[in-house]
Design a protein around this motif. Structure first.
Motif, PDB file in Angstrom:
ATOM      1  N   ALA A  98       0.825  -1.209   0.000  1.00  0.00           N
ATOM      2  CA  ALA A  98       0.000   0.000   0.000  1.00  0.00           C
ATOM      3  C   ALA A  98       0.860   1.260   0.000  1.00  0.00           C
ATOM      4  O   ALA A  98       0.544   2.236  -0.694  1.00  0.00           O
ATOM      5  CB  ALA A  98      -0.931  -0.012   1.218  1.00  0.00           C
ATOM      6  N   MET A  99       1.954   1.261   0.751  1.00  0.00           N
ATOM      7  CA  MET A  99       2.825   2.433   0.775  1.00  0.00           C
ATOM      8  C   MET A  99       3.474   2.677  -0.588  1.00  0.00           C
ATOM      9  O   MET A  99       3.569   3.825  -1.057  1.00  0.00           O
ATOM     10  CB  MET A  99       3.902   2.266   1.840  1.00  0.00           C
ATOM     11  N   LEU A 100       3.914   1.605  -1.240  1.00  0.00           N
ATOM     12  CA  LEU A 100       4.504   1.759  -2.570  1.00  0.00           C
ATOM     13  C   LEU A 100       3.474   2.284  -3.571  1.00  0.00           C
ATOM     14  O   LEU A 100       3.799   3.110  -4.437  1.00  0.00           O
ATOM     15  CB  LEU A 100       5.071   0.422  -3.043  1.00  0.00           C
ATOM     16  N   PHE A 101       2.236   1.831  -3.456  1.00  0.00           N
ATOM     17  CA  PHE A 101       1.193   2.347  -4.334  1.00  0.00           C
ATOM     18  C   PHE A 101       0.939   3.830  -4.070  1.00  0.00           C
ATOM     19  O   PHE A 101       0.753   4.622  -5.004  1.00  0.00           O
ATOM     20  CB  PHE A 101      -0.093   1.547  -4.128  1.00  0.00           C
ATOM     21  N   GLY A 102       0.944   4.223  -2.794  1.00  0.00           N
ATOM     22  CA  GLY A 102       0.765   5.638  -2.474  1.00  0.00           C
ATOM     23  C   GLY A 102       1.906   6.497  -3.007  1.00  0.00           C
ATOM     24  O   GLY A 102       1.680   7.630  -3.460  1.00  0.00           O
ATOM     25  N   ILE A 103       3.134   5.968  -2.951  1.00  0.00           N
ATOM     26  CA  ILE A 103       4.270   6.726  -3.506  1.00  0.00           C
ATOM     27  C   ILE A 103       4.112   6.909  -5.011  1.00  0.00           C
ATOM     28  O   ILE A 103       4.412   7.980  -5.571  1.00  0.00           O
ATOM     29  CB  ILE A 103       5.586   6.007  -3.162  1.00  0.00           C
ATOM     30  N   LYS A 141      -3.466  17.978  10.999  1.00  0.00           N
ATOM     31  CA  LYS A 141      -4.601  17.581  11.825  1.00  0.00           C
ATOM     32  C   LYS A 141      -5.262  16.303  11.306  1.00  0.00           C
ATOM     33  O   LYS A 141      -5.668  15.439  12.086  1.00  0.00           O
ATOM     34  CB  LYS A 141      -5.616  18.711  11.882  1.00  0.00           C
ATOM     35  N   PHE A 142      -5.361  16.196   9.967  1.00  0.00           N
ATOM     36  CA  PHE A 142      -5.981  14.999   9.409  1.00  0.00           C
ATOM     37  C   PHE A 142      -5.143  13.755   9.715  1.00  0.00           C
ATOM     38  O   PHE A 142      -5.687  12.697  10.067  1.00  0.00           O
ATOM     39  CB  PHE A 142      -6.161  15.163   7.901  1.00  0.00           C
ATOM     40  N   THR A 143      -3.835  13.857   9.593  1.00  0.00           N
ATOM     41  CA  THR A 143      -2.959  12.725   9.900  1.00  0.00           C
ATOM     42  C   THR A 143      -3.062  12.331  11.361  1.00  0.00           C
ATOM     43  O   THR A 143      -3.081  11.134  11.699  1.00  0.00           O
ATOM     44  CB  THR A 143      -1.506  13.064   9.547  1.00  0.00           C
ATOM     45  N   SER A 168      -5.732   1.787   3.641  1.00  0.00           N
ATOM     46  CA  SER A 168      -6.040   3.196   3.365  1.00  0.00           C
ATOM     47  C   SER A 168      -5.012   4.132   4.003  1.00  0.00           C
ATOM     48  O   SER A 168      -4.562   5.094   3.376  1.00  0.00           O
ATOM     49  CB  SER A 168      -7.448   3.532   3.874  1.00  0.00           C
ATOM     50  N   PHE A 169      -4.613   3.832   5.232  1.00  0.00           N
ATOM     51  CA  PHE A 169      -3.666   4.732   5.899  1.00  0.00           C
ATOM     52  C   PHE A 169      -2.300   4.710   5.216  1.00  0.00           C
ATOM     53  O   PHE A 169      -1.674   5.771   5.024  1.00  0.00           O
ATOM     54  CB  PHE A 169      -3.522   4.360   7.374  1.00  0.00           C
ATOM     55  N   ILE A 204       8.670   0.346  13.366  1.00  0.00           N
ATOM     56  CA  ILE A 204       8.260   1.738  13.604  1.00  0.00           C
ATOM     57  C   ILE A 204       7.198   2.066  12.560  1.00  0.00           C
ATOM     58  O   ILE A 204       7.463   1.964  11.358  1.00  0.00           O
ATOM     59  CB  ILE A 204       9.465   2.691  13.478  1.00  0.00           C
ATOM     60  N   GLY A 205       6.012   2.473  13.008  1.00  0.00           N
ATOM     61  CA  GLY A 205       4.936   2.657  12.046  1.00  0.00           C
ATOM     62  C   GLY A 205       3.990   3.779  12.395  1.00  0.00           C
ATOM     63  O   GLY A 205       4.398   4.916  12.640  1.00  0.00           O
ATOM     64  N   VAL A 206       2.710   3.441  12.443  1.00  0.00           N
ATOM     65  CA  VAL A 206       1.663   4.444  12.623  1.00  0.00           C
ATOM     66  C   VAL A 206       1.807   5.156  13.966  1.00  0.00           C
ATOM     67  O   VAL A 206       1.540   6.365  14.075  1.00  0.00           O
ATOM     68  CB  VAL A 206       0.276   3.788  12.497  1.00  0.00           C
TER      69      VAL A 206
END
Length: 656
Positions: free
Chosen positions: A38-43, A63-65, A297-298, A364-366
């Motif tokens: 998902a992260m690679l797709f977002g990039i 604020k949204f994050t 999604s995140f 290390i993540g969200v």
């Protein structure tokens, strides 16, 4: 804004559908985490690649994050608390004390030292940044906690420990964060900062959230069981109850400004304190589906907001090589050494191998992004109380550490799996070759090169004694060599002539019981047939050891019986065994042939030396003990004769 509202749902829904078609292959065959994909797709769709979506154009990313990460973590830690076994935190309090105490403190200090060394900032500022990276992430830990690979290769004790740690230390990260934040606040003195940190963070945030979590979890469990008992709740609401409970707790704890993440984890564990809800929903997979959608999604969103332009800022002493070196050092030194060193006092890790595995998988993540946004929010409330560099440097460092952790931990399992497959094939080949050589070692080939260039020593004929025929070497029609034959009888010779490939029945047939007589007949006829090219049969190799062992034991037994002892004197002649030992029976004979005729029937009168007698009516007057030698693989029998013994009584039967 209008275009983004159409593009984002299209891209998100399209990715979920396309990824869903190959998700089994990606996760169960390639062992790639969905967060990495998902992260690679977002990039790719983000502003640094094809620029289809840039969240900065239509939302306040800060604020949204913060809120997005808050609810994602709350739902995940609730799920982590629910999946733990009943009363896990109480039963495994030693493991949790080690992981949440010294391990987490060392992770915080080591990360702070690396950041202080690489980016030339004060140690207080390093402590603030390191506090964001100290907790482990429950979302990224799912790759080694759930799934086919985890269930097959990761012990349950390690999976439970990692799940519990990643769930609870996201809530316990607040004391580390606010300790550094209060020390950096120029309006606070050191004493005032420590006092505020104690009563506001530990008492109000930590202890209050634990109490609220226990109470809410207990009450929710009782209410749900009551509704289920009276059939007041349907299946859909039953499955979604934990999700609604997590959202409810986040909203309530935000109203009173307490630790909502820790409260969700404690409530989830208290909710399944007796394992009832977990057992009822373990086959539903509703929560896993919802978690997957939220996590995907995140990380797609995170891939679009990575601040690539801030990774090279000479004014803040940020350079790509500094970030790369810092990320490598953090991933290697932040957690792994301390977990390995504390293996002996961590009951959940039973050996160093499990400790190394658990030490490496502390991603290390969200949670790091969530704490970084909390720091930015606190600084924005009083920007004059903090140094400018504290606001500018925290986001790029934490973003790069999260990117590195998702990438490295996402490809670790495929690398481990590939290495495991390579090692298993190598060991299989090595063990196969060594096994063949060791099983052929008893044969002494009369050819100089032996078989396939391996010199094989020949079995001496004397090892078999008078029970073996001379070693023969002949070739049949297929080119196989018969090196020797043991205990050959005419019947077995004819059988083997008819069936050259069946050079002997199984060991179970050759040495097991036979229904044709009272005792098992010994099958000592085997021909070792060796092919020049294919592998040698395991049964053909193993039969030699049984035969040689049988003859060695028999010869030793016979030698012991004929060895002069103190009982050889004339006065003890009545205790001597009968002269003459019957040889081992051939294939067609019974083991009863070994018993001397004078001991076969109790109806005959035996007159041993010394004048005592065993009469046919069952009266025993012989003193001593005589052991009748019998061949190996048959049950040994003993005849005990005692002076003035009672009459041997037969089983009584009812005449009527």
């Amino acid at each position: 804004m209008a275009a983004a509202s159409k593009v984002v749902p299209a891209l998100l829904g399209g990715f979920i559908c396309i990824y869903g078609l190959v998700s089994g292959f990606v996760k169960e065959r390639l062992f790639l985490s969905e967060a990495l994909v998902a992260m690679l797709f977002g990039i790719v769709i983000g502003p640094q690649a094809i620029n289809l979506v840039d969240p900065r154009d239509f939302v306040d990313t800060g604020k949204f994050t913060l809120e997005f990460a808050r609810y994602v973590i709350a739902i995940q830690v609730m799920a982590a608390g629910i999946t733990l076994p009943h009363r896990y935190l109480v039963r495994k309090w030693r493991t949790m004390s080690v992981l949440l105490g010294p391990v987490m403190i060392v992770m915080w200090l080591v990360t702070a030292g690396i950041i202080h060394l690489m980016f030339d900032i004060s140690f207080k500022q390093s402590l603030l940044i390191a506090s964001c990276a100290a907790p482990t992430d429950p979302i990224l830990a799912n790759s080694v906690v759930k799934g086919r690979y985890a269930e097959a290769n990761v012990p349950k004790n390690v999976r439970d420990a990692l799940s519990a740690e990643s769930g609870i230390n996201d809530g316990l990260g607040l004391p580390f964060l606010y300790f550094a934040l209060y020390l950096l606040d120029e309006s606070f003195s050191t004493g005032h900062a420590i006092g505020r940190w104690f009563y506001w963070i530990w008492c109000y945030n930590i202890l209050l959230s634990i109490v609220i979590g226990v109470v809410v979890g207990y009450v929710a469990r009782k209410l749900l069981r009551l509704a289920e008992a009276y059939d007041l709740i349907d299946k859909e609401s039953f499955l979604a109850f934990s999700i609604g409970l997590a959202v409810f707790l986040v909203g309530c704890l935000q109203l009173i400004r307490s630790d909502d993440v820790l409260c969700c984890f404690i409530a989830g564990h208290a909710f399944t304190w007796d394992d009832w809800f977990r057992e009822e929903t373990k086959d539903a997979h509703f929560q896993e589906v919802l978690d997957g959608l939220i996590n995907v999604s995140f990380f797609i969103y995170f891939g679009t907001i990575i601040p690539w332009h801030q990774f090279n800022n000479p004014a803040l002493v940020i350079a790509p090589w500094r970030l790369i070196v810092a990320a490598i050092m953090v991933l290697l030194l932040r957690r792994l050494p301390v977990v390995v060193l504390l293996t002996r006092i961590t009951p959940a890790f039973r050996n160093y191998r499990q400790s190394i595995f658990a030490g490496w998988f502390g991603p290390i993540g969200v949670g790091a992004i969530f704490f970084a946004e909390i720091v930015m929010e606190e600084i924005e409330h009083a920007p004059d109380h903090f140094h400018l560099r504290s606001r500018e440097i925290i986001v790029p460092i934490i973003s790069f550490l999260v990117f590195s952790s998702v990438l490295v931990h996402g490809i670790t399992l495929p690398l481990v799996y590939i290495g495991k497959v390579v090692r298993s094939h190598s060991r299989s080949l090595t063990s196969m070759r060594s096994g063949i050589v060791s099983r052929l070692s008893f044969i002494n080939s009369r050819e100089p090169n032996g078989i396939h260039g391996v010199h094989i020593p020949m079995m001496d004929d004397s090892a078999v004694g008078h029970y073996s025929e001379p070693a023969l070497e002949k070739r049949d029609g297929d080119g196989r060599r018969s090196l020797f034959t043991v205990g050959r009888s005419p019947e077995s010779a004819s059988d083997e002539t008819q069936s050259p490939h069946g050079s002997g029945r199984s060991e179970r047939d050759g040495y097991g019981g036979s229904s044709g007589g009272p005792a098992a007949s010994l099958d000592l006829t085997r021909t070792i047939t060796i092919d020049d090219t294919p592998k040698v049969s395991r049964d053909q190799m193993d039969i030699h050891y049984r035969i040689a062992g049988a003859h060695r034991q028999y010869q030793q037994h016979a030698q012991n019986l004929h060895t002069p002892t103190a009982l050889s004197a004339p006065g003890y002649s009545h205790l001597q065994p009968p002269s003459g030992l019957a040889p081992l029976p051939s294939r067609g004979h019974s083991a009863q042939d070994m018993v001397p005729r004078s001991f076969e029937s109790s109806e005959e009168i035996v007159e041993p030396a010394g004048g005592s007698s065993l009469r046919g009516d069952g009266q025993e007057e012989l003193v001593g003990e005589v052991e009748v030698p019998e061949p190996v693989h048959t049950r040994s029998r003993e005849r005990r004769y005692s002076a003035s013994a009672e009459t041997m009584q037969q089983p009584e039967t009812d005449a009527s």
